[in-house]
Scaffold this motif. Structure first.
Motif, PDB file in Angstrom:
ATOM      1  N   TYR A   1       2.661  -0.475  21.600  1.00  0.00           N
ATOM      2  CA  TYR A   1       1.579  -0.435  22.572  1.00  0.00           C
ATOM      3  C   TYR A   1       0.282  -1.012  21.978  1.00  0.00           C
ATOM      4  CZ  TYR A   1       4.472   2.023  25.915  1.00  0.00           C
ATOM      5  OH  TYR A   1       5.463   2.333  26.819  1.00  0.00           O
ATOM      6  N   ASN A   2       0.403  -2.242  21.480  1.00  0.00           N
ATOM      7  CA  ASN A   2      -0.755  -3.046  21.049  1.00  0.00           C
ATOM      8  C   ASN A   2      -1.598  -2.367  19.977  1.00  0.00           C
ATOM      9  OD1 ASN A   2       0.186  -4.645  23.145  1.00  0.00           O
ATOM     10  ND2 ASN A   2      -1.360  -3.955  24.606  1.00  0.00           N
ATOM     11  N   ASN A   3      -0.901  -1.764  18.993  1.00  0.00           N
ATOM     12  CA  ASN A   3      -1.579  -1.077  17.892  1.00  0.00           C
ATOM     13  C   ASN A   3      -2.545  -0.008  18.405  1.00  0.00           C
ATOM     14  OD1 ASN A   3      -0.331  -2.634  15.810  1.00  0.00           O
ATOM     15  ND2 ASN A   3      -1.709  -4.333  16.350  1.00  0.00           N
ATOM     16  N   ALA A   4      -2.023   0.832  19.283  1.00  0.00           N
ATOM     17  CA  ALA A   4      -2.831   1.876  19.914  1.00  0.00           C
ATOM     18  C   ALA A   4      -3.366   2.860  18.873  1.00  0.00           C
ATOM     19  CB  ALA A   4      -1.997   2.627  20.950  1.00  0.00           C
ATOM     20  N   LYS A   5      -4.600   3.291  19.090  1.00  0.00           N
ATOM     21  CA  LYS A   5      -5.207   4.299  18.219  1.00  0.00           C
ATOM     22  C   LYS A   5      -4.532   5.644  18.474  1.00  0.00           C
ATOM     23  CE  LYS A   5      -9.697   4.276  17.711  1.00  0.00           C
ATOM     24  NZ  LYS A   5     -11.162   4.509  17.959  1.00  0.00           N
ATOM     25  N   ALA A   6      -4.329   6.431  17.406  1.00  0.00           N
ATOM     26  CA  ALA A   6      -3.638   7.719  17.523  1.00  0.00           C
ATOM     27  C   ALA A   6      -4.522   8.852  17.023  1.00  0.00           C
ATOM     28  CB  ALA A   6      -2.333   7.695  16.730  1.00  0.00           C
ATOM     29  N   LEU A   7      -4.508   9.965  17.784  1.00  0.00           N
ATOM     30  CA  LEU A   7      -5.244  11.165  17.390  1.00  0.00           C
ATOM     31  C   LEU A   7      -4.240  12.260  17.074  1.00  0.00           C
ATOM     32  CD1 LEU A   7      -8.321  12.703  19.286  1.00  0.00           C
ATOM     33  CD2 LEU A   7      -6.732  14.023  17.923  1.00  0.00           C
ATOM     34  N   ILE A   8      -4.237  12.709  15.820  1.00  0.00           N
ATOM     35  CA  ILE A   8      -3.374  13.802  15.374  1.00  0.00           C
ATOM     36  C   ILE A   8      -4.260  14.877  14.764  1.00  0.00           C
ATOM     37  CG2 ILE A   8      -1.456  14.477  13.871  1.00  0.00           C
ATOM     38  CD1 ILE A   8      -1.900  10.826  14.362  1.00  0.00           C
TER      39      ILE A   8
ATOM     40  N   VAL B   1       1.667  14.793   8.540  1.00  0.00           N
ATOM     41  CA  VAL B   1       1.857  13.602   9.371  1.00  0.00           C
ATOM     42  C   VAL B   1       0.746  12.597   9.085  1.00  0.00           C
ATOM     43  CG1 VAL B   1       1.910  12.714  11.738  1.00  0.00           C
ATOM     44  CG2 VAL B   1       3.096  14.834  11.171  1.00  0.00           C
ATOM     45  N   LEU B   2      -0.496  13.072   9.038  1.00  0.00           N
ATOM     46  CA  LEU B   2      -1.618  12.185   8.725  1.00  0.00           C
ATOM     47  C   LEU B   2      -1.470  11.570   7.331  1.00  0.00           C
ATOM     48  CD1 LEU B   2      -4.521  14.359  10.165  1.00  0.00           C
ATOM     49  CD2 LEU B   2      -3.949  12.046  10.916  1.00  0.00           C
ATOM     50  N   ASN B   3      -1.060  12.383   6.352  1.00  0.00           N
ATOM     51  CA  ASN B   3      -0.870  11.869   4.986  1.00  0.00           C
ATOM     52  C   ASN B   3       0.196  10.784   4.951  1.00  0.00           C
ATOM     53  OD1 ASN B   3      -2.813  13.586   3.970  1.00  0.00           O
ATOM     54  ND2 ASN B   3      -1.354  15.172   3.363  1.00  0.00           N
ATOM     55  N   GLU B   4       1.313  11.016   5.663  1.00  0.00           N
ATOM     56  CA  GLU B   4       2.395  10.033   5.669  1.00  0.00           C
ATOM     57  C   GLU B   4       1.965   8.743   6.363  1.00  0.00           C
ATOM     58  OE1 GLU B   4       6.080   8.289   4.939  1.00  0.00           O
ATOM     59  OE2 GLU B   4       5.078  10.029   4.054  1.00  0.00           O
ATOM     60  N   LEU B   5       1.210   8.875   7.452  1.00  0.00           N
ATOM     61  CA  LEU B   5       0.723   7.675   8.144  1.00  0.00           C
ATOM     62  C   LEU B   5      -0.177   6.849   7.226  1.00  0.00           C
ATOM     63  CD1 LEU B   5      -0.051   9.091  11.706  1.00  0.00           C
ATOM     64  CD2 LEU B   5       1.548   7.240  11.182  1.00  0.00           C
ATOM     65  N   ARG B   6      -1.019   7.520   6.464  1.00  0.00           N
ATOM     66  CA  ARG B   6      -1.890   6.789   5.538  1.00  0.00           C
ATOM     67  C   ARG B   6      -1.081   6.157   4.406  1.00  0.00           C
ATOM     68  NH1 ARG B   6      -5.794  11.241   7.026  1.00  0.00           N
ATOM     69  NH2 ARG B   6      -7.411  10.123   8.194  1.00  0.00           N
ATOM     70  N   ASN B   7      -0.039   6.860   3.953  1.00  0.00           N
ATOM     71  CA  ASN B   7       0.850   6.271   2.935  1.00  0.00           C
ATOM     72  C   ASN B   7       1.562   5.037   3.474  1.00  0.00           C
ATOM     73  OD1 ASN B   7       0.211   8.267   1.071  1.00  0.00           O
ATOM     74  ND2 ASN B   7       1.958   9.563   1.618  1.00  0.00           N
ATOM     75  N   LEU B   8       1.822   5.032   4.782  1.00  0.00           N
ATOM     76  CA  LEU B   8       2.490   3.876   5.409  1.00  0.00           C
ATOM     77  C   LEU B   8       1.526   2.734   5.686  1.00  0.00           C
ATOM     78  CD1 LEU B   8       4.691   5.827   8.007  1.00  0.00           C
ATOM     79  CD2 LEU B   8       5.527   4.579   5.998  1.00  0.00           C
ATOM     80  N   GLY B   9       0.239   2.967   5.412  1.00  0.00           N
ATOM     81  CA  GLY B   9      -0.753   1.926   5.656  1.00  0.00           C
ATOM     82  C   GLY B   9      -1.241   1.866   7.092  1.00  0.00           C
ATOM     83  N   PHE B  10      -1.016   2.930   7.846  1.00  0.00           N
ATOM     84  CA  PHE B  10      -1.432   2.977   9.252  1.00  0.00           C
ATOM     85  C   PHE B  10      -2.938   3.199   9.308  1.00  0.00           C
ATOM     86  CE2 PHE B  10      -2.104   5.128  13.351  1.00  0.00           C
ATOM     87  CZ  PHE B  10      -1.394   4.287  14.199  1.00  0.00           C
ATOM     88  N   ILE B  11      -3.658   2.288   9.960  1.00  0.00           N
ATOM     89  CA  ILE B  11      -5.119   2.361   9.954  1.00  0.00           C
ATOM     90  C   ILE B  11      -5.702   2.718  11.324  1.00  0.00           C
ATOM     91  CG2 ILE B  11      -5.356   0.746   8.039  1.00  0.00           C
ATOM     92  CD1 ILE B  11      -6.012  -1.419  10.102  1.00  0.00           C
ATOM     93  N   ASN B  12      -4.861   2.786  12.352  1.00  0.00           N
ATOM     94  CA  ASN B  12      -5.380   3.015  13.708  1.00  0.00           C
ATOM     95  C   ASN B  12      -5.461   4.503  14.034  1.00  0.00           C
ATOM     96  OD1 ASN B  12      -5.516   0.208  14.274  1.00  0.00           O
ATOM     97  ND2 ASN B  12      -3.292   0.217  14.559  1.00  0.00           N
TER      98      ASN B  12
END
Length: 501
Positions: free
Chosen positions: A358-365, A374-385
């Protein structure tokens, strides 16, 4: 024999007592035919209905047919909440037996005050909930529970009957009483796909029953509300007049419960509900496919912008982890993922995947509890949105932020800003109750215990507020024209003139 095996042929040769006590042939109406069709598909049925549609009659007739044509012995039972109701149902079975055509008559081996048993070994009974205790030691082939909402301990009754059935067929039919009652909870579980086996919900609104109409003359003038209902449900003046007379007789609240036009009429919001009927009146419900984790309501569109809200659970099979994607222009869900078995690490990967779609949608967790890994893993994956506040902090759920989330979500629903939601989310909204101070909900009114999709929706809506809406074609054209004019002026002013000019 082929005709005997056709339930429609067989049932219309049965005799019943009409409302005046006169013996008449059973003529199947459209609702009764639909019940038979679903039973023949092997479904367990939960039937929510308006009153006096002949549903209990057709269910008892079907049970009688099953045991009457069975070659091997089978047992069927109807369970009622009161003795006089059990007596009435057993009288139906007796009437069926006593008035069978001569060529179809079979010999009874035993008859008691509640049971008919044939020489084939098959039997049918009508008993009260109080007489069901011995069912655990038997194997039932088919069971019918009437008016589930009126039992003293419906959970224990259901457990006992399902145990005795051991996977065989059950039919539950009832007029519902209120939100959070046993029928509502059962319907909620079917919509969530949480029941094992083939379960089907049948709902019969009053306006689909042809008999619910009353003659009118030219003096009949529908009110504004009645005109709106007529447009919504394609009602005739005769149906509107019948409805008006019934409401005058019993009041609007009782009418909606006993003669619902939709499921929302049955389970209306009363008392301590946080999200009231008024808050939800502009929301159009839609169904999510049963037993499906990921649902694409609307495929990703490169011209649109999206936001994601995530409610995180442990993945231990209890609460659900939910990913809700909202579209900026409509504010409505376009994608929903829900699972009570996914681990936080795998959920992070799922968020990354859906965001990319979905077009690099911003995510709120939220950063509370299971949200942190979940937030830590997303940052480890390089997720910036990722959503963050003005100070760069993740969302933390506190009593204050929770109140903001729910109040702003309530206002969006009340004003029709969010206009479409799935039935599971709507059900969760209806369960939320005011806390002891009359503020943001801290408990649920029903027993499902879920508010996962509501939280994901609320977080997605908070995230959506930080997303700029896409420009319309006219706005893009105006912006491009303005940009070209600005560049032209800039180029003109920056031109180097010859010396001495």
């Amino acid at each position: 024999m082929l005709q005997l095996n056709n339930p429609y042929w067989f049932l219309e040769r049965l005799w019943i007592s009409d409302k005046k006590g006169k013996l008449v042939r059973l003529i199947l109406n459209q609702e009764q035919r639909q019940v038979i069709a679903e039973l023949e598909e092997g479904n367990n049925l939960v039937i929510a209905k308006a009153r006096q549609l002949g549903i209990s009659t057709i269910v008892t007739a079907y049970l009688f047919w099953k045991i009457y044509i069975a070659i091997d012995p089978i047992s069927a039972v109807s369970i009622l909440h009161k003795q006089d109701s059990a007596n009435e149902i057993f009288l139906k079975y007796e009437t069926f037996h006593n008035n069978m055509p001569l060529v179809l008559q079979k010999t009874l081996a035993k008859k008691t005050a509640s049971t008919l048993r044939y020489t084939t070994g098959s039997s049918v009974s009508a008993t009260t909930a109080g007489g069901h205790g011995g069912l655990r030691s038997y194997t039932l082939n088919i069971a019918h529970i009437s008016e589930l909402c009126f039992y003293q301990d419906p959970d224990e009754l259901l457990s006992t009957v399902l145990s005795a059935l051991n996977g065989n067929q059950i039919i539950i039919e009832s007029t519902a009483k209120m939100y959070g009652d046993p029928m509502h909870l059962l319907i909620d579980k079917i919509q969530r796909g949480e029941l094992q086996g083939k379960w089907k919900l049948l709902f019969f609104p009053w306006h689909e029953h042809k008999e619910y109409a009353f003659p009118v003359d030219n003096s009949f003038s529908p009110t504004t509300e009645e005109i709106s209902l007529a447009e919504m449900y394609d009602l005739t003046k005769e149906q509107l007049y019948w409805r008006r007379l019934k409401i005058q007789e019993m009041g609007i609240s009782k009418f909606k419960t006993e003669y619902p036009a939709c499921l929302e009429d049955i389970f209306s919001q009363k008392g301590d509900a946080y999200y009231t009927d008024t808050d939800l009146e502009h929301v159009t419900p839609f169904l999510l496919p049963a037993n499906q984790e990921l649902t694409y309501i609307e495929q990703p569109n490169p011209m649109k912008r999206y936001a994601i809200g995530v409610d995180v659970a442990s993945g231990a099979g209890k609460d659900y982890s939910v990913i809700m994607v909202l579209e900026k222009m409509t504010n409505n869900p376009v994608c929903i993922f829900r699972s009570n078995e996914i681990t936080p690490v795998n959920l992070a990967r799922k968020i990354q995947h859906i965001s990319a779609e979905y077009n690099n949608a911003k995510a709120l967790i939220e950063s509370n509890n299971w949200g942190l890994p979940v937030l830590n893993e997303l940052r480890n994956l390089g997720f910036i949105n990722l959503w963050h506040d003005q100070l760069g902090n993740d969302w933390t759920t506190t009593s204050k932020s929770k109140l903001v989330l729910h109040e702003e979500l309530k206002e969006a629903l009340r004003c029709g800003v969010i206009s479409e939601l799935d039935t599971i989310t709507i059900s969760e909204l209806r369960e939320l109750a005011l806390n002891k101070n009359g503020l943001a909900p801290e408990s649920v009114r029903g027993k499902s215990g879920h508010s996962d999709q509501v939280i994901a929706l609320g977080l997605a809506f908070q995230c959506l507020k930080t997303i700029e809406r896409p420009l319309s074609a006219a706005e893009k054209f105006f912006q491009q024209t303005k940009t070209r004019a600005t560049m032209k002026r800039t180029n003109l002013h920056s031109t180097v003139l010859p010396r001495g000019y």
